[in-house]
Design an enzyme around this catalytic site. Sequence first.
Site, PDB file in Angstrom:
ATOM      1  N   ARG A 194     -10.755   7.310 -16.627  1.00 20.34           N
ATOM      2  CA  ARG A 194     -11.575   8.100 -17.557  1.00 20.34           C
ATOM      3  C   ARG A 194     -11.521   7.504 -18.965  1.00 20.34           C
ATOM      4  O   ARG A 194     -10.444   7.120 -19.450  1.00 20.34           O
ATOM      5  CB  ARG A 194     -11.076   9.551 -17.601  1.00 20.34           C
ATOM      6  CG  ARG A 194     -11.378  10.338 -16.314  1.00 20.34           C
ATOM      7  CD  ARG A 194     -10.789  11.733 -16.382  1.00 20.34           C
ATOM      8  NE  ARG A 194      -9.349  11.725 -16.531  1.00 20.34           N
ATOM      9  CZ  ARG A 194      -8.702  12.047 -17.645  1.00 20.34           C
ATOM     10  NH1 ARG A 194      -9.352  12.425 -18.730  1.00 20.34           N
ATOM     11  NH2 ARG A 194      -7.385  12.019 -17.699  1.00 20.34           N
TER      12      ARG A 194
ATOM     13  N   LYS B 230       3.125   3.755  -2.927  1.00 16.59           N
ATOM     14  CA  LYS B 230       3.985   4.023  -1.766  1.00 16.59           C
ATOM     15  C   LYS B 230       3.242   4.879  -0.750  1.00 16.59           C
ATOM     16  O   LYS B 230       3.176   6.101  -0.897  1.00 16.59           O
ATOM     17  CB  LYS B 230       5.261   4.745  -2.232  1.00 16.59           C
ATOM     18  CG  LYS B 230       6.145   3.850  -3.122  1.00 16.59           C
ATOM     19  CD  LYS B 230       7.344   4.585  -3.678  1.00 16.59           C
ATOM     20  CE  LYS B 230       8.222   3.658  -4.489  1.00 16.59           C
ATOM     21  NZ  LYS B 230       9.272   4.369  -5.247  1.00 16.59           N
TER      22      LYS B 230
ATOM     23  N   LYS C 103       9.985   7.527   2.882  1.00 15.37           N
ATOM     24  CA  LYS C 103      10.941   8.459   2.236  1.00 15.37           C
ATOM     25  C   LYS C 103      10.219   9.689   1.681  1.00 15.37           C
ATOM     26  O   LYS C 103      10.820  10.750   1.515  1.00 15.37           O
ATOM     27  CB  LYS C 103      11.778   7.758   1.173  1.00 15.37           C
ATOM     28  CG  LYS C 103      11.009   7.091   0.022  1.00 15.37           C
ATOM     29  CD  LYS C 103      10.646   7.995  -1.117  1.00 15.37           C
ATOM     30  CE  LYS C 103       9.739   7.320  -2.121  1.00 15.37           C
ATOM     31  NZ  LYS C 103       9.249   8.192  -3.176  1.00 15.37           N
TER      32      LYS C 103
ATOM     33  N   THR D  24      14.346  10.538  -4.422  1.00 16.22           N
ATOM     34  CA  THR D  24      13.167  11.385  -4.216  1.00 16.22           C
ATOM     35  C   THR D  24      13.558  12.747  -3.635  1.00 16.22           C
ATOM     36  O   THR D  24      12.918  13.756  -3.937  1.00 16.22           O
ATOM     37  CB  THR D  24      12.138  10.659  -3.321  1.00 16.22           C
ATOM     38  OG1 THR D  24      12.018   9.314  -3.749  1.00 16.22           O
ATOM     39  CG2 THR D  24      10.769  11.298  -3.398  1.00 16.22           C
TER      40      THR D  24
HETATM   41  N1  LIG Z   1       5.352   8.581 -10.459  1.00 18.29           N
HETATM   42  C1  LIG Z   1       6.389   7.858 -10.070  1.00 18.29           C
HETATM   43  O1  LIG Z   1       7.515   8.053 -10.562  1.00 18.29           O
HETATM   44  C2  LIG Z   1       6.222   6.794  -9.037  1.00 18.29           C
HETATM   45  C3  LIG Z   1       5.052   6.663  -8.317  1.00 18.29           C
HETATM   46  N2  LIG Z   1       4.957   5.672  -7.386  1.00 18.29           N
HETATM   47  C4  LIG Z   1       3.727   5.476  -6.632  1.00 18.29           C
HETATM   48  O2  LIG Z   1       2.698   5.034  -7.510  1.00 18.29           O
HETATM   49  C5  LIG Z   1       1.425   5.438  -7.011  1.00 18.29           C
HETATM   50  C6  LIG Z   1       0.657   6.141  -8.122  1.00 18.29           C
HETATM   51  O3  LIG Z   1       1.395   7.287  -8.441  1.00 18.29           O
HETATM   52  P1  LIG Z   1       1.412   7.969  -9.868  1.00 18.29           P
HETATM   53  O4  LIG Z   1       1.099   7.041 -10.960  1.00 18.29           O
HETATM   54  O5  LIG Z   1       2.685   8.693  -9.953  1.00 18.29           O
HETATM   55  O6  LIG Z   1       0.236   9.008  -9.665  1.00 18.29           O
HETATM   56  P2  LIG Z   1      -0.397  10.008 -10.697  1.00 18.29           P
HETATM   57  O7  LIG Z   1      -0.860  11.181  -9.948  1.00 18.29           O
HETATM   58  O8  LIG Z   1       0.526  10.197 -11.859  1.00 18.29           O
HETATM   59  O9  LIG Z   1      -1.668   9.190 -11.241  1.00 18.29           O
HETATM   60  C7  LIG Z   1      -2.624   8.707 -10.368  1.00 18.29           C
HETATM   61  C8  LIG Z   1      -3.602   7.834 -11.154  1.00 18.29           C
HETATM   62  O10 LIG Z   1      -4.543   7.287 -10.228  1.00 18.29           O
HETATM   63  C9  LIG Z   1      -5.846   7.615 -10.660  1.00 18.29           C
HETATM   64  N3  LIG Z   1      -6.679   7.843  -9.499  1.00 18.29           N
HETATM   65  C10 LIG Z   1      -6.703   8.901  -8.686  1.00 18.29           C
HETATM   66  N4  LIG Z   1      -7.635   8.759  -7.734  1.00 18.29           N
HETATM   67  C11 LIG Z   1      -8.212   7.560  -7.963  1.00 18.29           C
HETATM   68  C12 LIG Z   1      -9.254   6.845  -7.352  1.00 18.29           C
HETATM   69  N5  LIG Z   1      -9.902   7.322  -6.301  1.00 18.29           N
HETATM   70  N6  LIG Z   1      -9.585   5.632  -7.848  1.00 18.29           N
HETATM   71  C13 LIG Z   1      -8.938   5.138  -8.901  1.00 18.29           C
HETATM   72  N7  LIG Z   1      -7.954   5.786  -9.541  1.00 18.29           N
HETATM   73  C14 LIG Z   1      -7.590   6.972  -9.069  1.00 18.29           C
HETATM   74  C15 LIG Z   1      -5.708   8.858 -11.505  1.00 18.29           C
HETATM   75  O11 LIG Z   1      -6.767   8.943 -12.437  1.00 18.29           O
HETATM   76  C16 LIG Z   1      -4.378   8.588 -12.210  1.00 18.29           C
HETATM   77  O12 LIG Z   1      -4.563   7.750 -13.303  1.00 18.29           O
HETATM   78  C17 LIG Z   1       1.702   6.342  -5.795  1.00 18.29           C
HETATM   79  O13 LIG Z   1       1.537   5.597  -4.630  1.00 18.29           O
HETATM   80  C18 LIG Z   1       3.181   6.720  -5.975  1.00 18.29           C
HETATM   81  O14 LIG Z   1       3.813   6.946  -4.730  1.00 18.29           O
HETATM   82  C19 LIG Z   1       5.973   4.800  -7.141  1.00 18.29           C
HETATM   83  C20 LIG Z   1       7.145   4.898  -7.840  1.00 18.29           C
HETATM   84  C21 LIG Z   1       7.370   5.899  -8.835  1.00 18.29           C
HETATM   85  O1  LIG Z   2       8.722   7.160  -5.593  1.00 15.60           O
HETATM   86  C1  LIG Z   2       9.184   7.830  -6.497  1.00 15.60           C
HETATM   87  C2  LIG Z   2      10.486   7.556  -7.127  1.00 15.60           C
HETATM   88  O2  LIG Z   2      11.036   6.344  -6.684  1.00 15.60           O
HETATM   89  C3  LIG Z   2       8.411   9.003  -6.995  1.00 15.60           C
HETATM   90  O3  LIG Z   2       8.374   9.954  -6.016  1.00 15.60           O
HETATM   91  P1  LIG Z   2       7.280  11.138  -6.060  1.00 15.60           P
HETATM   92  O4  LIG Z   2       5.961  10.497  -5.726  1.00 15.60           O
HETATM   93  O5  LIG Z   2       7.741  12.110  -5.045  1.00 15.60           O
HETATM   94  O6  LIG Z   2       7.302  11.694  -7.461  1.00 15.60           O
END
Ligand SMILES: NC(=O)C1=CN([C@@H]2O[C@H](COP(=O)(O)OP(=O)(O)OC[C@H]3O[C@@H](n4cnc5c(N)ncnc54)[C@H](O)[C@@H]3O)[C@@H](O)[C@H]2O)C=CC1
Ligand SMILES: O=C(CO)COP(=O)(O)O
Length: 355
Positions: A33, A106, A192, A249
């Site tokens: 956005r 993930k 996980k 997690t």
């Molecule tokens: N938040 C964390 O601490 C961690 C997250 N991850 C992984 O990272 C990945 C992303 O997670 P987060 O950043 O936490 O998610 P989030 O929910 O915080 O953000 C998701 C982002 O992706 C965008 N998005 C959603 N649908 C979309 C689409 N169709 N096309 C393009 N962009 C889109 C959203 O606008 C937002 O910017 C996931 O696979 C999660 O498992 C891995 C390690 C840590």
């Molecule tokens: O993968 C994560 C931490 O290593 C984040 O986990 P959640 O997507 O459950 O917040």
Amino acid sequence: MAKIAVIGAGSWGTALAIVLADNQHSVKLWARRKEQADEINITHTNKRYLPEIELPETIIATDSLGESLEGAETVLLVTPTKAMRDVLPEIASKLTKPVTIVHASKGIEPDTLKRISEVIKEEIPESLRKSIVVLSGPSHAEEVSLRQPTTVTVSSDDQEEAEYVQDLFINQNFRVYTNTDMIGVELGGALKNIIALGAGMSDGLGYGDNAKAALLTRGLAEIARLGTYMGANPLTFAGLSGIGDLVVTCTSVHSRNWRAGNMLGKGQKLDEVLENMGMVVEGVRTTKAAHQLAKQQDVEMPITNVLYDVLFNEKNPKQAVDELMRRGKTDEVEDLTSLFAGRFVLDSSETSESQ
Ligand SMILES: NC(=O)C1=CN([C@@H]2O[C@H](COP(=O)(O)OP(=O)(O)OC[C@H]3O[C@@H](n4cnc5c(N)ncnc54)[C@H](O)[C@@H]3O)[C@@H](O)[C@H]2O)C=CC1
Ligand SMILES: O=C(CO)COP(=O)(O)O
């Protein structure tokens, strides 16, 4: 200084952009956005995803995919798994030279049952990629963005490229290991999340530490069982992307998967839970994928199977726990030994969490 495009400005994309900016790299962060890109550029915040954090001013955000990729040598993908299929062809159409592709998401795609690196291989032509590297491990964005000590693993079929990515990210707060077992690293990070839903559910039902320890231990056994059947080295599940990420997690209030499970345990419906979360809960779709995989490979995954019924067949969470407790008797060592039997030839030189 490397030029890096970070695709996805949610919590994790933004936290990793901070690490890269701290390491003096040039970071262009793609946000879906325009208002979010403007917020990052003008006030240096991303309040929806990381409310308390002031971002380095050197992080430049844009809502133009083409602009974020201009001149990039490395592309870091951090969208939710379900967005990968849509966003990858668009990225491919804008790349003008081969890049190192890192992904930090993930999940497993339901139906195709593919890992993210496999989806990338299908959607980005070989001529446009130097390598595919996965970054995974126990790393909540909320803590990484506060520069709290964190360790992760990077893995690739190309060890030199894994080491290149290790060097891009490593700093005094963010320690990066390498591991040559890409299948294990991707599967550990994805699977996980299923167990974290279960751990949250157990807490939501009011069960205690004994129940959670049981879920983590037996959850790890079934993650390793499926992973080993799919070609992973079982030892990877004893590493950061295995037990490490499982612990963080299943035990942290930062986890969206734990929180979603917790609300389900307290009686909320799945739709309601996902709507309230407003952030990605990868474990829901991954439970569907793992349930399909377990059936297809004939692998026993009792926790995944009861969670599947809770999520998609309206099974009562308490009944799910009762069913797990009433399962047939099992010998623990025999069960764990079967992970290794005939499925994988252990060779300690093949998997090294080095440095
Ligand atoms: N938040 C964390 O601490 C961690 C997250 N991850 C992984 O990272 C990945 C992303 O997670 P987060 O950043 O936490 O998610 P989030 O929910 O915080 O953000 C998701 C982002 O992706 C965008 N998005 C959603 N649908 C979309 C689409 N169709 N096309 C393009 N962009 C889109 C959203 O606008 C937002 O910017 C996931 O696979 C999660 O498992 C891995 C390690 C840590
Ligand atoms: O993968 C994560 C931490 O290593 C984040 O986990 P959640 O997507 O459950 O917040």
